[in-house]
Scaffold this active site. Structure first.
Site, PDB file in Angstrom:
ATOM      1  N   SER A  93       8.188  -2.754  -0.373  1.00 24.91           N
ATOM      2  CA  SER A  93       6.920  -2.086  -0.171  1.00 24.91           C
ATOM      3  C   SER A  93       5.992  -2.315  -1.364  1.00 24.91           C
ATOM      4  O   SER A  93       6.409  -2.147  -2.499  1.00 24.91           O
ATOM      5  CB  SER A  93       7.184  -0.606   0.021  1.00 24.91           C
ATOM      6  OG  SER A  93       5.988   0.025   0.275  1.00 24.91           O
ATOM      7  N   GLY A  94       4.788  -2.715  -1.080  1.00 25.98           N
ATOM      8  CA  GLY A  94       3.810  -2.942  -2.140  1.00 25.98           C
ATOM      9  C   GLY A  94       3.862  -4.331  -2.716  1.00 25.98           C
ATOM     10  O   GLY A  94       3.168  -4.638  -3.680  1.00 25.98           O
ATOM     11  N   THR A 127       1.629  -7.255   3.767  1.00 26.37           N
ATOM     12  CA  THR A 127       0.538  -7.068   4.728  1.00 26.37           C
ATOM     13  C   THR A 127      -0.668  -7.908   4.333  1.00 26.37           C
ATOM     14  O   THR A 127      -1.309  -8.546   5.170  1.00 26.37           O
ATOM     15  CB  THR A 127       0.186  -5.572   4.803  1.00 26.37           C
ATOM     16  OG1 THR A 127       1.394  -4.872   5.077  1.00 26.37           O
ATOM     17  CG2 THR A 127      -0.819  -5.313   5.893  1.00 26.37           C
ATOM     18  N   ASN A 144       2.859   2.063  -2.914  1.00 29.67           N
ATOM     19  CA  ASN A 144       1.741   1.319  -2.340  1.00 29.67           C
ATOM     20  C   ASN A 144       0.785   2.320  -1.715  1.00 29.67           C
ATOM     21  O   ASN A 144       1.192   3.180  -0.945  1.00 29.67           O
ATOM     22  CB  ASN A 144       2.287   0.356  -1.268  1.00 29.67           C
ATOM     23  CG  ASN A 144       1.209  -0.533  -0.683  1.00 29.67           C
ATOM     24  OD1 ASN A 144       0.012  -0.323  -0.937  1.00 29.67           O
ATOM     25  ND2 ASN A 144       1.623  -1.517   0.085  1.00 29.67           N
ATOM     26  N   SER A 200       0.700   1.580   2.320  1.00 31.73           N
ATOM     27  CA  SER A 200       1.996   1.035   2.678  1.00 31.73           C
ATOM     28  C   SER A 200       2.186   1.089   4.192  1.00 31.73           C
ATOM     29  O   SER A 200       1.940   2.117   4.822  1.00 31.73           O
ATOM     30  CB  SER A 200       3.067   1.867   1.987  1.00 31.73           C
ATOM     31  OG  SER A 200       4.328   1.394   2.359  1.00 31.73           O
ATOM     32  N   SER A 201       2.615  -0.053   4.764  1.00 29.81           N
ATOM     33  CA  SER A 201       2.859  -0.045   6.211  1.00 29.81           C
ATOM     34  C   SER A 201       4.174   0.693   6.433  1.00 29.81           C
ATOM     35  O   SER A 201       5.186   0.366   5.819  1.00 29.81           O
ATOM     36  CB  SER A 201       2.990  -1.462   6.748  1.00 29.81           C
ATOM     37  OG  SER A 201       2.231  -2.355   5.988  1.00 29.81           O
ATOM     38  N   GLY A 217      11.226  -5.565   3.334  1.00 29.04           N
ATOM     39  CA  GLY A 217      12.311  -6.357   2.770  1.00 29.04           C
ATOM     40  C   GLY A 217      13.460  -5.394   2.524  1.00 29.04           C
ATOM     41  O   GLY A 217      13.406  -4.216   2.902  1.00 29.04           O
ATOM     42  N   GLU A 247      15.611  -2.672   1.146  1.00 34.00           N
ATOM     43  CA  GLU A 247      15.167  -1.485   0.447  1.00 34.00           C
ATOM     44  C   GLU A 247      16.398  -0.897  -0.226  1.00 34.00           C
ATOM     45  O   GLU A 247      17.365  -0.553   0.435  1.00 34.00           O
ATOM     46  CB  GLU A 247      14.553  -0.505   1.432  1.00 34.00           C
ATOM     47  CG  GLU A 247      13.403   0.245   0.837  1.00 34.00           C
ATOM     48  CD  GLU A 247      12.532   0.867   1.916  1.00 34.00           C
ATOM     49  OE1 GLU A 247      11.378   0.457   2.032  1.00 34.00           O
ATOM     50  OE2 GLU A 247      13.014   1.741   2.637  1.00 34.00           O
TER      51      GLU A 247
HETATM   52  N1  LIG Z   1      -2.833 -11.469  -2.805  1.00 32.38           N
HETATM   53  C1  LIG Z   1      -3.260 -10.316  -3.283  1.00 32.38           C
HETATM   54  N2  LIG Z   1      -4.368 -10.258  -4.059  1.00 32.38           N
HETATM   55  C2  LIG Z   1      -4.819  -9.085  -4.524  1.00 32.38           C
HETATM   56  N3  LIG Z   1      -4.228  -7.923  -4.323  1.00 32.38           N
HETATM   57  C3  LIG Z   1      -3.111  -7.889  -3.582  1.00 32.38           C
HETATM   58  C4  LIG Z   1      -2.568  -9.092  -3.020  1.00 32.38           C
HETATM   59  N4  LIG Z   1      -1.483  -8.765  -2.312  1.00 32.38           N
HETATM   60  C5  LIG Z   1      -1.352  -7.417  -2.421  1.00 32.38           C
HETATM   61  N5  LIG Z   1      -2.306  -6.900  -3.192  1.00 32.38           N
HETATM   62  C6  LIG Z   1      -2.471  -5.482  -3.542  1.00 32.38           C
HETATM   63  O1  LIG Z   1      -1.263  -4.837  -3.350  1.00 32.38           O
HETATM   64  C7  LIG Z   1      -1.384  -3.759  -2.449  1.00 32.38           C
HETATM   65  C8  LIG Z   1      -0.160  -3.647  -1.575  1.00 32.38           C
HETATM   66  O2  LIG Z   1      -0.100  -4.751  -0.715  1.00 32.38           O
HETATM   67  P1  LIG Z   1       0.512  -4.662   0.745  1.00 32.38           P
HETATM   68  O3  LIG Z   1       0.274  -5.955   1.365  1.00 32.38           O
HETATM   69  O4  LIG Z   1      -0.009  -3.463   1.424  1.00 32.38           O
HETATM   70  O5  LIG Z   1       2.013  -4.466   0.453  1.00 32.38           O
HETATM   71  P2  LIG Z   1       3.206  -4.366   1.478  1.00 32.38           P
HETATM   72  O6  LIG Z   1       2.611  -4.627   2.846  1.00 32.38           O
HETATM   73  O7  LIG Z   1       4.130  -5.407   1.067  1.00 32.38           O
HETATM   74  O8  LIG Z   1       3.727  -3.045   1.353  1.00 32.38           O
HETATM   75  C9  LIG Z   1      -2.617  -4.048  -1.644  1.00 32.38           C
HETATM   76  O9  LIG Z   1      -3.221  -2.866  -1.222  1.00 32.38           O
HETATM   77  C10 LIG Z   1      -3.469  -4.788  -2.662  1.00 32.38           C
HETATM   78  O10 LIG Z   1      -4.178  -3.882  -3.456  1.00 32.38           O
HETATM   79 MG   LIG Z   2       2.644  -3.492   4.397  1.00 34.49          MG
END
Ligand SMILES: Nc1ncnc2c1ncn2[C@@H]1O[C@H](COP(=O)(O)OP(=O)(O)O)[C@@H](O)[C@H]1O
Ligand SMILES: [Mg+2]
Length: 1078
Positions: free
Chosen positions: A107-108, A112, A157, A160-161, A387, A389
């Protein structure tokens, strides 16, 4: 010329972990860190992309970057998620291979975001057009909707999804998107009722309360204040950088674009409000006679409002919170619920309600975005799922277990597909397959999912088993059945080796996942797997009038009472994972492995231990090993030759033959050991990264030399060019200068010469001038003298001619000329006396002369004309003239006679034998012989008579016999009477008393009246001895017939018998002659 670039250019660390040397966890992390510090967040493991979350926006997602990566080969540019997206999209479009993009990480870590980047890249490079853009827009806008309902702020996050998502994007044969299908996995529904400290409930609750209008809130019976709701955690209600109100508008807008009806949106919001209301329902115990406590709703206001919102009868719901119906063997039993059970029931309802709503949303979105066309689609799947956890201190529960199981499965297909791909490439390239040693995690999957003795199967068994079931009984069961499994560890295991392992608590079991060991606490496993919702509640929900609500609880329909228990959460998940895996297996996988560099959600910090942990459980080093097992690096011959051709004289600068031969020559020349590489069909395979780096190093050195060489040649060329330019300029300058100097010198000499010349010429000229002037003066003097002398002479001689006569002479001359011209102008006039034309007078002064001349000319012309006449003709004309004098304008007959010539002898009396006798009777020459009518005085009728005229008498003779009837000497003739009209009547009146008079006068008519009378008159004029014969012209005259005088009267009358005049006797004294009118 296109510049060929490569991943290897300006590489920080190594861009592809496959090239890492030596390969171990430390070097792996050092490389990641090195690259992360240089803003290189992407690194490859072969075709897998490792993505580090930068936690700040980097300028590497611009449209220019999209263009840069578009249609480029994977290894041509530095690692980027776009390279992967491009590769996937192109092989989907061009090679017709369905693709899936698997994004994993904790997560984070940026999963996404990565999935959105992939989608936006594909949207940017695929086709355009109104329809296609609409589809793209709908696909992209499904994200905000799902994020609002499925994402929440967590410790790790802010967005977070809380669900797994797999989205199939469908394309047509051209690569234009047609639509998509979304599948969701395992929403973390426990969050609806309870959130860990510092975390929030799902975004939508906060968005609704902050963003909805007052009006909407009133309709939903909600209050803007978060603190009024039990289900909303308050300590982190407001998140920095999140504008819930704005997000709400975005979500509403996105829902509209995706195709939600206004009424549907309203229903959804009503259910969200219902969940909030549900959280506020509280219970109090009420003691019953049997000693048990029964729960009662404490404050019924929220319950009432919720029921109003959903159209549920309040009492039904109230009862469902206090009693529970148990059905067993066709028997219904009602048991009461205590307060704890009531709360449990409430929360179960809230969780179910929310998670079903979420699933409904996904279905609804799918309905909108599903591809319309029925043609075969190409598919690109994007999987954004948790992934591994692993919580420290064994805080892992059922959810983690499920998630890790899913990852275990993903790892399995990863290995399977990677190896398969590797093997396929070896076969394709005709390289001997070297067996790859790797850990196959199928055994772990089996431990979890085996239908007989897998952990999930046993959990289900435990849940369905009658009797008391607790988490501990479940653990016991595991302990007995999985004891022997080498990846299962438990304290109470018969396997004695864990008996003393204090890191393994009693209420826990541990699984050795491929990515590391994870300790699971059994507490809650049974409950969560059961996911129990009392039937009374679902039936209560089904009774709602709210149609969406009824739709969400179909099992509440009493008509469809199903005694079978619903499938457990574990069972459902296993099934959906199974479907997912099958789906993925048919596709070409592309991996994105997301790693988060720190726990603080901030940029620039790289926490080694955290990254190490993730690298480990993502199995990345393992990943590199698999990838490197055979040959670490491979490259098409063309690009290999292009890159290293400068290392060998034979291939530099150009290799003419096939690329493969070139590479062979090159490698032999560089004396690379033969076991280090293998020749494929189209690629060279290099076993060790070191070999590649040696080549790279030599290339770099060689490039330096080449650069020096180029520099040298360039400098030489530049200096020489410069020199040549200088030289050329010098020649030009010198030439110009010389010319200038010579020109100056020449100008000086020239001007000196001119001065001298001018002096000499001047002197000469002056001499000549002087001479000429003298001569001229002499000439002038002579001329003047001569002129004066001549003048005197001439004047003396000609004085007399001048002036006195000049005017007259000129005048005369002029007049003469004018006259000459005038006379010549008259010449054209004809000689005919009839011609009346005469030129116009040219000058006024000639007027008199002009008329005179005209007259004279006319007279002369007439004279000339007359001169032509003979005597006879002359006589004829004279007669005619005389006739004119007598009759002109007096008798109407006259004009018709003018043109008739006077013939005289009409009877040809001399020639005609008939008149022989008569002729001989005539003593004199007959002047006129004609036939006339003698008018009978009795009746006015005429009888024909011959009329003859001589110089002395006229004779009337019988026409037939020629016998003379009367001969009258002319002196006896007194007068002649004729009318004024056009008749031929005439009366010859005799002198009274004469010899002839006895017979009376003659009234005759003749066609030649004019001639007869004229001749008579002429004879009278010419005879000197006689008087003039009177010619009396009148329309009424008297005629003496023997004794009586008869009046002859002429009248004008219509022609009665022809044209001739007719005579009629009117009475004794009147003879009337009617003459036809002209
Ligand atoms: N490629 C990127 N460039 C800039 N910021 C990013 C990038 N990927 C993620 N982030 C930052 O990290 C945060 C968490 O990403 P997210 O995709 O929601 O994580 P996950 O889906 O893996 O939990 C996003 O809200 C964003 O602020
Ligand atoms: Mg996500």
């Amino acid at each position: 010329m296109e510049v060929k670039t490569s991943l290897l250019d300006n590489m920080i660390g190594v861009g592809d972990m496959v090239l890492l040397e030596p390969l171990n966890e430390d070097s792996f992390i050092v490389n990641l860190r090195n690259r992360f510090d240089h803003n290189e967040i992407y690194t490859y493991i072969g075709s897998v992309v490792i993505s580090m979350n930068p936690y700040r926006s980097l300028p590497i997602y611009t449209p220019q970057k999209v263009e840069e990566y578009r249609n480029r080969n994977f290894y041509e540019l530095s690692p980027h998620i776009y390279a992967l997206a491009d590769e996937a999209y192109r092989s989907l479009r061009d090679q017709d291979k369905d693709q899936c993009i698997l994004i994993t990480g904790e997560s984070g870590a940026g999963k996404t975001e990565a999935s959105k980047l992939v989608m936006s890249y594909v949207a940017a490079v695929c086709g355009k057009g109104q329809e296609v853009n609409k589809v793209k827009e709908q696909l992209l806008q499904s994200n905000p909707v799902l994020e609002a309902f499925g994402n929440a702020k967590t410790m790790r996050n802010d967005n977070s999804s809380r669900f797994g998502k797999y989205m199939d994007i469908e394309f047509d044969f051209k690569g234009d998107p047609l639509g998509g299908v979304i599948s969701n996995y395992l929403l973390e529904k426990s969050r609806v009722c309870k959130q860990p400290r510092g975390e929030r409930n799902f975004h939508i609750f906060y968005q609704l309360l902050s963003g909805a209008s007052d009006d909407t809130l009133m309709k939903l019976k909600l209050d803007r204040d978060f603190s009024k709701y039990n289900y909303l955690s308050l300590d982190s209600a407001n998140v920095n950088g999140l504008d819930d109100a704005a997000s709400f508008r975005t979500v509403r807008n996105a829902m509209q674009i995706v195709g939600f009806m206004e009424a549907e949106v309203q229903s959804v919001l009503e259910l969200v409000a219902a969940v909030l209301k549900l959280g506020n329902i509280e219970f109090k115990p009420e003691s019953r006679v049997n000693g048990f406590d029964e729960s009662r709703v404490k404050d019924k206001n929220d319950l009432k409002e919720m029921c109003e919102l959903l159209g549920i009868e309040q009492s039904v719901l109230e009862r469902a919170f206090s009693y529970r119906t148990v059905e067993a063997k066709m028997e219904k039993m009602s048991t009461t619920l205590n307060v704890a059970q009531a709360y449990y029931a409430r929360d179960a309802l809230a969780k179910n309600l929310y998670s079903r709503l979420f699933s409904w949303l996904v279905t609804r979105i799918n309905e909108s975005i599903k591809a319309q066309a029925k043609t075969r689609h190409k598919v690109m799947g994007v999987l954004d799922i948790y992934g591994f956890e692993i919580f420290e201190e064994g805080d892992n529960s059922f959810e983690q277990f499920i998630i890790n199981y899913c990852n275990e499965k993903l790892q399995q297909i990863f290995i399977e597909l990677t190896l398969r791909e590797e093997q396929e490439e070896y076969i394709r390239e005709d390289i001997e397959w070297t067996n790859i040693e790797y850990f196959n995690n199928a055994i772990i999957c089996d431990l979890i999912e085996n239908n007989q003795n897998g952990i999930l199967a046993m959990l289900d068994e435990e849940c369905l088993r009658p009797g008391t079931v607790t988490d501990d009984t479940f653990l016991d069961k595991l302990n007995t059945i999985c004891a022997e499994h080498q990846h299962f560890e438990s304290r109470l295991n018969k396997n004695s080796k864990f008996l003393t392992d204090h890191s393994l608590p009693h209420s826990c079991f541990r699984i050795q996942h491929y990515a590391g060991k994870v300790l699971y606490r059994v507490e809650g496993f049974v409950d969560k797997n059961n996911d129990l919702l009392y039937r009374d509640l679902s039936q209560a929900m089904y009774k709602a009038t709210h149609s969406l609500m009824r739709q969400l609880f179909p099992e509440g329909n009493p008509a469809k009472v199903n005694l079978k228990r619903p499938p457990t959460a574990g069972f459902q998940f296993k099934a959906s994972v199974g479907v997912l895996m099958k789906n993925l297996q048919t596709k070409n996988p592309n991996y994105i492995r997301c790693i988060k560099p720190n726990d603080k959600k901030v940029a620039h910090i790289f926490t080694d231990s955290l990254v190490c942990h993730q690298v480990r459980y993502l199995g990345l080093v393992e990943n590199v090993r698999v990838r490197r097992a055979g040959y670490a690096f491979r490259q098409p011959y063309e690009s290999c030759l292009e890159r290293y051709k400068m290392l060998c004289k034979k291939t530099w600068p150009h290799w003419r033959g096939p690329a493969r031969d070139g590479v062979e020559v090159l490698l032999t020349d560089c004396s690379v050991p033969t076991e280090e590489f293998a020749y494929g069909r189209s690629k060279i395979f290099i076993r060790n990264p070191r070999t590649l780096f040696t080549l790279e190093e030599r290339r770099r050195a060689c490039l330096e030399d080449l650069a020096t060489l180029i520099q040298k040649i360039y400098r030489g060329w530049k200096s020489r060019t410069h020199f040549l330019l200088l030289k050329k300029s010098q020649v030009v300058v010198a030439a110009w200068y010389r010319r200038y100097a010579q020109q100056n010198k020449y100008q000086k000499i020239k001007s000196a010469t001119l001065v001298m010349q001018s002096f000499v010429r001047g002197w000469k000229a002056r001499n000549i001038l002087r001479q000429l002037k003298y001569e001229k003066r002499c000439k002038e003097a002579v001329t003047t003298i001569a002129a004066y002398w001549h003048g005197t002479q001439v004047r003396r001689e000609y004085r007399k001619f001048f002036r006195a006569n000049a005017g007259k002479k000129i005048y005369d001359f002029t007049i003469q000329r004018i006259m000459q011209k005038y006379f010549l102008g008259l010449k054209t006039t004809t000689m005919s006396p009839m011609d009346n034309t005469w030129p116009a007078k040219p000058y006024g002064f000639l007027e008199g002369a002009h008329t005179q001349l005209r007259r004279i000319f006319h007279l002369w012309r007439c004279k000339k004309y007359r001169g032509q006449f003979t005597e006879e003709k002359k006589a004829v004309y004279e007669e005619k003239l005389e006739a004119s004098e007598i009759f002109k304008d007096k008798k109407a007959l006259y004009p018709s006679s003018v043109s008739q010539p006077f013939k005289g002898d009409y009877l040809e009396i001399q020639k005609n034998p008939k008149y022989q006798k008569l002729n001989s009777a005539m003593e004199e020459k007959v002047l006129l012989a004609d036939l006339v009518n003698k008018i009978n005085r009795a009746n006015g009728k005429g009888s024909p008579r011959l009329f003859l005229l001589t110089k002395s008498n006229f004779v009337l003779a019988d026409q037939k016999t020629g016998q003379v009837k009367a001969s009258v000497p002319l002196p006896d003739l007194a007068s002649v009477s004729v009318s004024t009209q056009s008749d031929g009547f005439f009366a010859l009146k005799l002198k009274e008393g004469s010899a002839s008079a006895s017979k009376g006068d003659f009234l005759l008519s003749s066609e030649h009246l004019i001639e007869i009378i004229t001749k008579l008159h002429r004879i009278g004029t010419t005879a000197a001895d006689r008087d003039q014969i009177n010619i009396d012209i009148s329309d009424e005259f008297l005629v003496q017939f023997k004794q009586d005088k008869v009046c002859v009267k002429f009248i004008q009358g219509g022609p009665k018998n022809g044209n001739s005049a007719a005579c009629k006797r009117k009475n004794n004294r009147l003879l009337e002659v009617s003459v036809p009118s002209p």
